[in-house]
Design a protein around this motif. Structure first.
Motif, PDB file in Angstrom:
ATOM      1  N   LYS A   1       0.700  -1.319   0.068  1.00  0.00           N
ATOM      2  CA  LYS A   1      -0.299  -0.041   0.050  1.00  0.00           C
ATOM      3  C   LYS A   1       0.948   1.104   0.019  1.00  0.00           C
ATOM      4  N   SER A   2       1.947   1.072   0.812  1.00  0.00           N
ATOM      5  CA  SER A   2       2.744   2.446   0.868  1.00  0.00           C
ATOM      6  C   SER A   2       4.222   1.900   0.834  1.00  0.00           C
ATOM      7  N   THR A   3       5.158   2.924   0.962  1.00  0.00           N
ATOM      8  CA  THR A   3       6.563   2.751   1.082  1.00  0.00           C
ATOM      9  C   THR A   3       6.992   1.921   2.130  1.00  0.00           C
ATOM     10  N   SER A   4       6.259   2.007   3.261  1.00  0.00           N
ATOM     11  CA  SER A   4       6.804   1.488   4.306  1.00  0.00           C
ATOM     12  C   SER A   4       6.307   0.102   4.733  1.00  0.00           C
ATOM     13  N   SER A   5       5.339  -0.310   3.995  1.00  0.00           N
ATOM     14  CA  SER A   5       4.562  -1.287   4.043  1.00  0.00           C
ATOM     15  C   SER A   5       5.372  -2.912   3.407  1.00  0.00           C
ATOM     16  N   ALA A   6       5.011  -4.174   3.965  1.00  0.00           N
ATOM     17  CA  ALA A   6       5.833  -5.276   3.504  1.00  0.00           C
ATOM     18  C   ALA A   6       4.638  -6.347   3.572  1.00  0.00           C
ATOM     19  N   LEU A   7       5.124  -7.385   2.522  1.00  0.00           N
ATOM     20  CA  LEU A   7       4.413  -8.675   2.417  1.00  0.00           C
ATOM     21  C   LEU A   7       5.491  -9.481   2.832  1.00  0.00           C
ATOM     22  N   VAL A   8       4.881 -10.649   3.567  1.00  0.00           N
ATOM     23  CA  VAL A   8       5.729 -11.696   4.414  1.00  0.00           C
ATOM     24  C   VAL A   8       5.407 -13.170   3.693  1.00  0.00           C
ATOM     25  N   GLY A   9       6.189 -13.955   3.520  1.00  0.00           N
ATOM     26  CA  GLY A   9       6.037 -15.477   3.164  1.00  0.00           C
ATOM     27  C   GLY A   9       5.417 -16.263   4.467  1.00  0.00           C
ATOM     28  N   PRO A  10       4.885 -17.025   4.198  1.00  0.00           N
ATOM     29  CA  PRO A  10       4.335 -18.028   4.950  1.00  0.00           C
ATOM     30  C   PRO A  10       5.273 -18.598   6.150  1.00  0.00           C
ATOM     31  N   GLY A  11       6.583 -18.907   5.456  1.00  0.00           N
ATOM     32  CA  GLY A  11       7.673 -19.606   6.291  1.00  0.00           C
ATOM     33  C   GLY A  11       8.219 -18.784   7.291  1.00  0.00           C
ATOM     34  N   LEU A  12       8.140 -17.261   7.053  1.00  0.00           N
ATOM     35  CA  LEU A  12       8.624 -16.345   8.247  1.00  0.00           C
ATOM     36  C   LEU A  12       7.435 -16.326   8.922  1.00  0.00           C
ATOM     37  N   VAL A  13       6.275 -16.055   8.487  1.00  0.00           N
ATOM     38  CA  VAL A  13       5.091 -16.026   9.627  1.00  0.00           C
ATOM     39  C   VAL A  13       5.207 -16.905  10.362  1.00  0.00           C
ATOM     40  N   GLU A  14       5.274 -18.245  10.141  1.00  0.00           N
ATOM     41  CA  GLU A  14       5.357 -19.327  11.118  1.00  0.00           C
ATOM     42  C   GLU A  14       6.549 -19.194  12.087  1.00  0.00           C
ATOM     43  N   ARG A  15       7.700 -19.102  11.616  1.00  0.00           N
ATOM     44  CA  ARG A  15       9.012 -19.013  12.281  1.00  0.00           C
ATOM     45  C   ARG A  15       8.813 -17.631  13.443  1.00  0.00           C
ATOM     46  N   TYR A  16       8.377 -16.535  13.024  1.00  0.00           N
ATOM     47  CA  TYR A  16       8.468 -15.622  13.688  1.00  0.00           C
ATOM     48  C   TYR A  16       7.162 -15.160  14.280  1.00  0.00           C
ATOM     49  N   ASP A  17       6.135 -15.914  14.296  1.00  0.00           N
ATOM     50  CA  ASP A  17       4.948 -15.476  14.816  1.00  0.00           C
ATOM     51  C   ASP A  17       4.339 -14.309  14.061  1.00  0.00           C
ATOM     52  N   ILE A  18       4.393 -13.987  12.928  1.00  0.00           N
ATOM     53  CA  ILE A  18       4.086 -12.704  12.331  1.00  0.00           C
ATOM     54  C   ILE A  18       2.595 -12.682  12.227  1.00  0.00           C
TER      55      ILE A  18
ATOM     56  N   SER B   1       8.478  -2.370  -1.375  1.00  0.00           N
ATOM     57  CA  SER B   1       8.530  -1.666  -2.682  1.00  0.00           C
ATOM     58  C   SER B   1       9.936  -1.119  -2.914  1.00  0.00           C
ATOM     59  N   ASP B   2      10.029  -1.012  -4.180  1.00  0.00           N
ATOM     60  CA  ASP B   2      11.456  -0.818  -4.705  1.00  0.00           C
ATOM     61  C   ASP B   2      11.929   0.515  -4.228  1.00  0.00           C
ATOM     62  N   ARG B   3      10.951   1.444  -3.971  1.00  0.00           N
ATOM     63  CA  ARG B   3      11.421   2.647  -3.360  1.00  0.00           C
ATOM     64  C   ARG B   3      11.811   2.674  -1.923  1.00  0.00           C
ATOM     65  N   TRP B   4      11.405   1.853  -0.998  1.00  0.00           N
ATOM     66  CA  TRP B   4      11.851   1.602   0.192  1.00  0.00           C
ATOM     67  C   TRP B   4      13.285   0.821  -0.022  1.00  0.00           C
ATOM     68  N   PHE B   5      13.318  -0.140  -0.748  1.00  0.00           N
ATOM     69  CA  PHE B   5      14.600  -0.796  -0.795  1.00  0.00           C
ATOM     70  C   PHE B   5      15.711  -0.068  -1.283  1.00  0.00           C
ATOM     71  N   THR B   6      15.675   0.817  -2.229  1.00  0.00           N
ATOM     72  CA  THR B   6      16.608   1.769  -2.606  1.00  0.00           C
ATOM     73  C   THR B   6      16.978   2.764  -1.557  1.00  0.00           C
ATOM     74  N   SER B   7      15.982   3.188  -0.844  1.00  0.00           N
ATOM     75  CA  SER B   7      16.148   4.269   0.201  1.00  0.00           C
ATOM     76  C   SER B   7      17.050   3.693   1.129  1.00  0.00           C
ATOM     77  N   PHE B   8      16.940   2.587   1.647  1.00  0.00           N
ATOM     78  CA  PHE B   8      17.587   1.886   2.632  1.00  0.00           C
ATOM     79  C   PHE B   8      18.875   1.066   2.062  1.00  0.00           C
ATOM     80  N   PHE B   9      18.714   0.544   1.159  1.00  0.00           N
ATOM     81  CA  PHE B   9      20.044  -0.158   0.545  1.00  0.00           C
ATOM     82  C   PHE B   9      20.824   0.491  -0.427  1.00  0.00           C
ATOM     83  N   GLY B  10      20.186   1.442  -0.972  1.00  0.00           N
ATOM     84  CA  GLY B  10      20.985   2.185  -1.920  1.00  0.00           C
ATOM     85  C   GLY B  10      20.769   1.115  -3.487  1.00  0.00           C
ATOM     86  N   GLY B  11      21.759   1.757  -4.248  1.00  0.00           N
ATOM     87  CA  GLY B  11      21.929   1.022  -5.454  1.00  0.00           C
ATOM     88  C   GLY B  11      20.678   1.004  -6.438  1.00  0.00           C
ATOM     89  N   GLU B  12      20.004   2.327  -6.327  1.00  0.00           N
ATOM     90  CA  GLU B  12      18.988   2.458  -7.416  1.00  0.00           C
ATOM     91  C   GLU B  12      19.248   2.247  -8.916  1.00  0.00           C
TER      92      GLU B  12
END
Length: 404
Positions: free
Chosen positions: A148-165, A209-220
């Motif tokens: 939905k926004s730059t700071s939102s994220a989607l998580v895979g089911p494996g991580l959901v189970e492992r970290y109780d997300i 989002s690609d915008r969040w990714f490049t703002s954090f990791f760089g490498g646009e």
């Protein structure tokens, strides 16, 4: 006369019941081993084939990894290898890919392995950066919504189970001691389980989002891979050749591949592994063959006088030979039959444990190993009885009658 010979063979098996059972156990074990391992390989192959077939409309382009000059065909028929030192696909290369792949959908992907923490739980995960409009092309949310926004994220089911997300959970990405520091994203969706895929593996990953990714990791504009979603899979080779001609004409800049090459490679590996494991299982049949041979030779030794009587009343050598082969055949049928029945149950458990799904267990490709295993067991038994049968038939009647 043939029925009498068979009855004599059956009588002798019953008369030495315990010895016969012990000999047949080796056949049972061998048939179970061969059949169960064959079923496992078949189910694994069928499962992977169906999974990767769902990605048959995908072409993946990655930066060339180097390895010397010359052309190296990728798994899908494209090329890769060369001397380009870039470990990413830049915007100019992306434009060339988009032009060569037009009008198909082209999706550039950022990826990075990074530390994460959810509450008091820490670990690491792959982070994918995608343009928000590209996410629905091949990702589906099982719960919640897509980005939905730059700071939102989607998580895979494996991580959901492992970290109780849960939806609304906050994930801290990064390391405080690193140059990037840390940043927090909020989970807005949990992705459907995808299993083995050829595009991106999201079951144990985080998609931002690609915008969040490049703002954090760089490498646009420095992409780790480019995914091409084909409108018509019959044009895959044509598009691969167009990309190869555009980017790898002078120097090999990218590696081009599709799911068909990966499928062939995995299927070949599974077949090789299954063959090796089946060969190990066949050792038990070799042991069983020795046991059957020993039983039959003991039977010949114990029944020399009986053989002499049969020969003296006009029983032909072929009849004597057939009687002992019948004994071996009976042991083989009993052992192979019990092994076949048990292998269905044991094979089912093996498939559950090794493959994780029994969706393909009751298919022809899987169950065909039951008659295969039975046939091998019976043939091994009969072959083990050939020499003892021949030896019995060649005994001199007079000397046999004189034996105490």
């Amino acid at each position: 006369m043939s029925n009498i010979v068979f009855d004599l063979a059956l009588r002798n098996v019953r008369r030495h019941f315990l010895r016969s059972v012990l000999a047949a156990i080796g056949i049972v074990i061998g048939v179970i081993a061969i059949t169960s391992l064959g079923m496992m390989g078949a189910n694994m192959t069928l499962s992977i084939t169906e999974t990767l077939s769902a990605n048959s409309d995908i072409i993946k382009v990655t930066p060339d990894s180097g390895g010397g000059g010359g052309m190296m065909m990728g798994p899908g028929g494209g090329s890769g290898s060369g001397s380009d030192e870039d470990e990413y696909i830049d915007d100019d290369q992306l434009k060339d890919i988009m032009q060569a792949a037009s009008p198909n959908t082209v999706i550039p992907v950022y990826s990075e392995r990074e530390d994460i923490s959810v509450g008091d739980r820490e670990g690491s995960a792959t982070i994918y950066g995608l343009a928000e409009e590209d996410v629905p092309v091949f990702l589906t949310a099982a719960n919640g919504t897509l980005l939905k926004s730059t700071s939102s994220a989607l998580v895979g089911p494996g991580l959901v189970e492992r970290y109780d997300i849960k939806i609304g959970s906050r994930i801290e990405i990064g390391d405080e001691d690193s140059d990037e520091g840390t940043s927090t994203v909020r989970v807005v969706g949990i992705l459907e389980e995808r299993g083995m895929t050829y595009d991106i593996s999201t079951d144990n990953a985080i998609v931002v989002s690609d915008r969040w990714f490049t703002s954090f990791f760089g490498g646009e504009g420095e992409y780790d891979e480019v995914i091409i979603k084909m409108d018509d899979i019959t044009e895959i080779e044509e598009v691969e050749e167009a990309i190869d001609d555009s980017l790898n004409r002078r120097d090999d800049e990218v590696t081009i591949s599709d799911a068909s090459g990966m499928l062939d490679s995995i299927t070949s590996s599974i077949t090789t592994l299954t063959s090796m494991m089946t060969g190990i299982g066949a050792v038990s049949l070799l042991v069983a063959a020795v046991s059957i041979f020993n039983v039959m030779m003991m039977s010949v030794t114990e029944r020399i006088r009986e053989i002499g009587i049969l020969r003296s009343i006009g029983t032909r050598r072929s009849m004597v030979r057939r009687m002992f082969l019948y004994e071996a055949f009976i042991l083989g049928v009993v052992g192979a039959g019990i092994g076949a029945v048990l292998s269905i149950f044991i094979g089912y458990l093996v498939v559950v444990g090794m493959v994780g799904t029994t969706a393909y267990f009751f298919t022809v490709d899987s169950l065909i190993y039951v008659p295969y295993g039975m046939a091998i067991g019976i043939v091994i038994c009969v072959l083990s009885g050939v020499y003892p049968a021949w030896k019995a038939a060649d005994l001199d009647p007079i000397q046999a009658l004189a034996t105490e």
